[in-house]
Motif scaffolding. Structure first.
Motif, PDB file in Angstrom:
ATOM      1  N   TRP A 171      -9.628   3.681  -4.216  1.00  0.00           N
ATOM      2  CA  TRP A 171      -8.302   3.152  -3.857  1.00  0.00           C
ATOM      3  C   TRP A 171      -8.336   2.433  -2.515  1.00  0.00           C
ATOM      4  O   TRP A 171      -7.591   1.479  -2.287  1.00  0.00           O
ATOM      5  CB  TRP A 171      -7.275   4.277  -3.856  1.00  0.00           C
ATOM      6  CG  TRP A 171      -7.024   4.798  -5.243  1.00  0.00           C
ATOM      7  CD1 TRP A 171      -7.423   5.995  -5.759  1.00  0.00           C
ATOM      8  CD2 TRP A 171      -6.358   4.105  -6.304  1.00  0.00           C
ATOM      9  NE1 TRP A 171      -7.038   6.087  -7.074  1.00  0.00           N
ATOM     10  CE2 TRP A 171      -6.384   4.952  -7.429  1.00  0.00           C
ATOM     11  CE3 TRP A 171      -5.743   2.855  -6.399  1.00  0.00           C
ATOM     12  CZ2 TRP A 171      -5.814   4.586  -8.655  1.00  0.00           C
ATOM     13  CZ3 TRP A 171      -5.171   2.488  -7.608  1.00  0.00           C
ATOM     14  CH2 TRP A 171      -5.211   3.344  -8.724  1.00  0.00           C
ATOM     15  N   ILE A 196      -1.020  -3.423  -9.239  1.00  0.00           N
ATOM     16  CA  ILE A 196      -0.987  -2.041  -8.751  1.00  0.00           C
ATOM     17  C   ILE A 196      -0.513  -1.097  -9.849  1.00  0.00           C
ATOM     18  O   ILE A 196      -1.116  -0.044 -10.101  1.00  0.00           O
ATOM     19  CB  ILE A 196      -0.086  -1.932  -7.506  1.00  0.00           C
ATOM     20  CG1 ILE A 196      -0.770  -2.593  -6.298  1.00  0.00           C
ATOM     21  CG2 ILE A 196       0.243  -0.465  -7.195  1.00  0.00           C
ATOM     22  CD1 ILE A 196       0.140  -2.763  -5.099  1.00  0.00           C
ATOM     23  N   LEU A 256      -3.209  -0.635 -12.545  1.00  0.00           N
ATOM     24  CA  LEU A 256      -4.337   0.204 -12.136  1.00  0.00           C
ATOM     25  C   LEU A 256      -3.951   1.675 -12.084  1.00  0.00           C
ATOM     26  O   LEU A 256      -4.720   2.541 -12.524  1.00  0.00           O
ATOM     27  CB  LEU A 256      -4.851  -0.245 -10.764  1.00  0.00           C
ATOM     28  CG  LEU A 256      -5.695  -1.516 -10.740  1.00  0.00           C
ATOM     29  CD1 LEU A 256      -6.036  -1.895  -9.304  1.00  0.00           C
ATOM     30  CD2 LEU A 256      -6.978  -1.335 -11.556  1.00  0.00           C
ATOM     31  N   THR A 311       0.831  -1.203   0.000  1.00  0.00           N
ATOM     32  CA  THR A 311       0.000   0.000   0.000  1.00  0.00           C
ATOM     33  C   THR A 311       0.867   1.255   0.000  1.00  0.00           C
ATOM     34  O   THR A 311       0.508   2.259  -0.633  1.00  0.00           O
ATOM     35  CB  THR A 311      -0.967   0.020   1.193  1.00  0.00           C
ATOM     36  OG1 THR A 311      -0.261  -0.208   2.410  1.00  0.00           O
ATOM     37  CG2 THR A 311      -2.032  -1.044   1.043  1.00  0.00           C
ATOM     38  N   ARG A 338     -10.759   0.643  -1.539  1.00  0.00           N
ATOM     39  CA  ARG A 338     -11.252  -0.700  -1.859  1.00  0.00           C
ATOM     40  C   ARG A 338     -10.110  -1.593  -2.338  1.00  0.00           C
ATOM     41  O   ARG A 338     -10.069  -2.790  -1.990  1.00  0.00           O
ATOM     42  CB  ARG A 338     -12.349  -0.611  -2.920  1.00  0.00           C
ATOM     43  CG  ARG A 338     -13.656  -0.042  -2.421  1.00  0.00           C
ATOM     44  CD  ARG A 338     -14.690   0.083  -3.529  1.00  0.00           C
ATOM     45  NE  ARG A 338     -15.087  -1.230  -4.049  1.00  0.00           N
ATOM     46  CZ  ARG A 338     -15.938  -1.394  -5.054  1.00  0.00           C
ATOM     47  NH1 ARG A 338     -16.471  -0.318  -5.642  1.00  0.00           N
ATOM     48  NH2 ARG A 338     -16.269  -2.606  -5.473  1.00  0.00           N
ATOM     49  N   ILE A 339      -9.206  -1.045  -3.111  1.00  0.00           N
ATOM     50  CA  ILE A 339      -8.049  -1.826  -3.586  1.00  0.00           C
ATOM     51  C   ILE A 339      -7.155  -2.193  -2.410  1.00  0.00           C
ATOM     52  O   ILE A 339      -6.674  -3.326  -2.313  1.00  0.00           O
ATOM     53  CB  ILE A 339      -7.265  -1.027  -4.645  1.00  0.00           C
ATOM     54  CG1 ILE A 339      -8.138  -0.759  -5.873  1.00  0.00           C
ATOM     55  CG2 ILE A 339      -5.985  -1.763  -5.033  1.00  0.00           C
ATOM     56  CD1 ILE A 339      -8.694  -2.002  -6.539  1.00  0.00           C
ATOM     57  N   GLU A 340      -6.941  -1.256  -1.516  1.00  0.00           N
ATOM     58  CA  GLU A 340      -6.129  -1.530  -0.325  1.00  0.00           C
ATOM     59  C   GLU A 340      -6.743  -2.671   0.494  1.00  0.00           C
ATOM     60  O   GLU A 340      -6.032  -3.582   0.938  1.00  0.00           O
ATOM     61  CB  GLU A 340      -6.016  -0.265   0.522  1.00  0.00           C
ATOM     62  CG  GLU A 340      -5.085  -0.393   1.702  1.00  0.00           C
ATOM     63  CD  GLU A 340      -4.893   0.907   2.452  1.00  0.00           C
ATOM     64  OE1 GLU A 340      -4.373   0.856   3.581  1.00  0.00           O
ATOM     65  OE2 GLU A 340      -5.264   1.972   1.919  1.00  0.00           O
TER      66      GLU A 340
END
Length: 203
Positions: free
Chosen positions: A184, A160, A163, A92, A186-188
């Motif tokens: 972002w 990552i 995206l 992250t 949500r991606i984390e």
């Protein structure tokens, strides 16, 4: 004198980044860099030896890619976490750092189109950061023998990068809105869920 040398080197490295972002690798040459930096090309050879060596230096010193020290930041934060949580932390950090490097994003886009000796130099720098980060994690945690942590990391890092690059031309992907922080986030959370499910905790 030493200060003048460092200032000149910094101008040359800045010129490399600007040219790469604007026109990619096809237009990148010693003469073009010298013109952009406002220096004699002799100084490029004196300070960096040749163009590939200059690219390696740019990759390491030109604020092109996050360093291992920046990625790790605080070792104690990793000491108190499981392997999965440590990987989430580093990934992250990488995600949000890459978002703040627009020139890097442009350079990576060019690299996807133009594979050559110069793109290889920058890719080597990136790979070395990833390898050293994995070595750091391995010193702090035991890698499960039945899990390929480098391969898992490679898939997540590639996702990552994709995206971040893609959302510069399209704000949404699979219904996720990346124009707001919530996308972002949500991606984390997804990274944390994936690693929590597939990487064994070592306590």
């Amino acid at each position: 004198m030493a200060r003048d040398k460092e200032e000149t080197k910094a101008r040359i490295l800045s010129a490399v980044g600007k040219l790469l972002a604007e026109s990619g690798f096809k237009q990148l040459g010693v003469n073009a860099i010298a013109r952009e930096a406002g220096v004699d090309k002799v100084l490029i050879y004196r300070y960096f030896e040749n163009l590939p060596s200059l690219l390696r230096t740019f990759g390491k010193e030109g604020n092109y890619w996050i360093t291992v020290a920046e990625l790790i930041a605080d070792e104690t934060a990793v000491n108190d976490k499981s392997l999965a949580d440590s990987m989430v932390l580093l990934l992250t950090r990488f995600l949000y750092d890459l978002q703040e490097r627009p020139i890097t994003q442009e350079i990576v886009r060019w690299e996807l189109l133009e594979g050559n000796e110069l793109t290889h130099e920058l890719a080597t720098v990136r790979d070395q950061v990833a390898i050293e980060s994995l070595e750091f994690l391995k010193q702090k945690h035991s890698f499960p023998p039945d899990q390929d942590i480098p391969a898992i990391s490679a898939v997540l890092i590639a996702g990552i990068v994709y995206l971040v690059l893609r959302t510069k031309v399209n704000d949404t992907f699979l219904g996720i809105d990346f124009s707001s922080p919530s996308g972002w986030q949500r991606i984390e959370k997804a990274i944390a869920s994936l690693l929590g499910a597939i990487v064994e905790n070592d306590g």
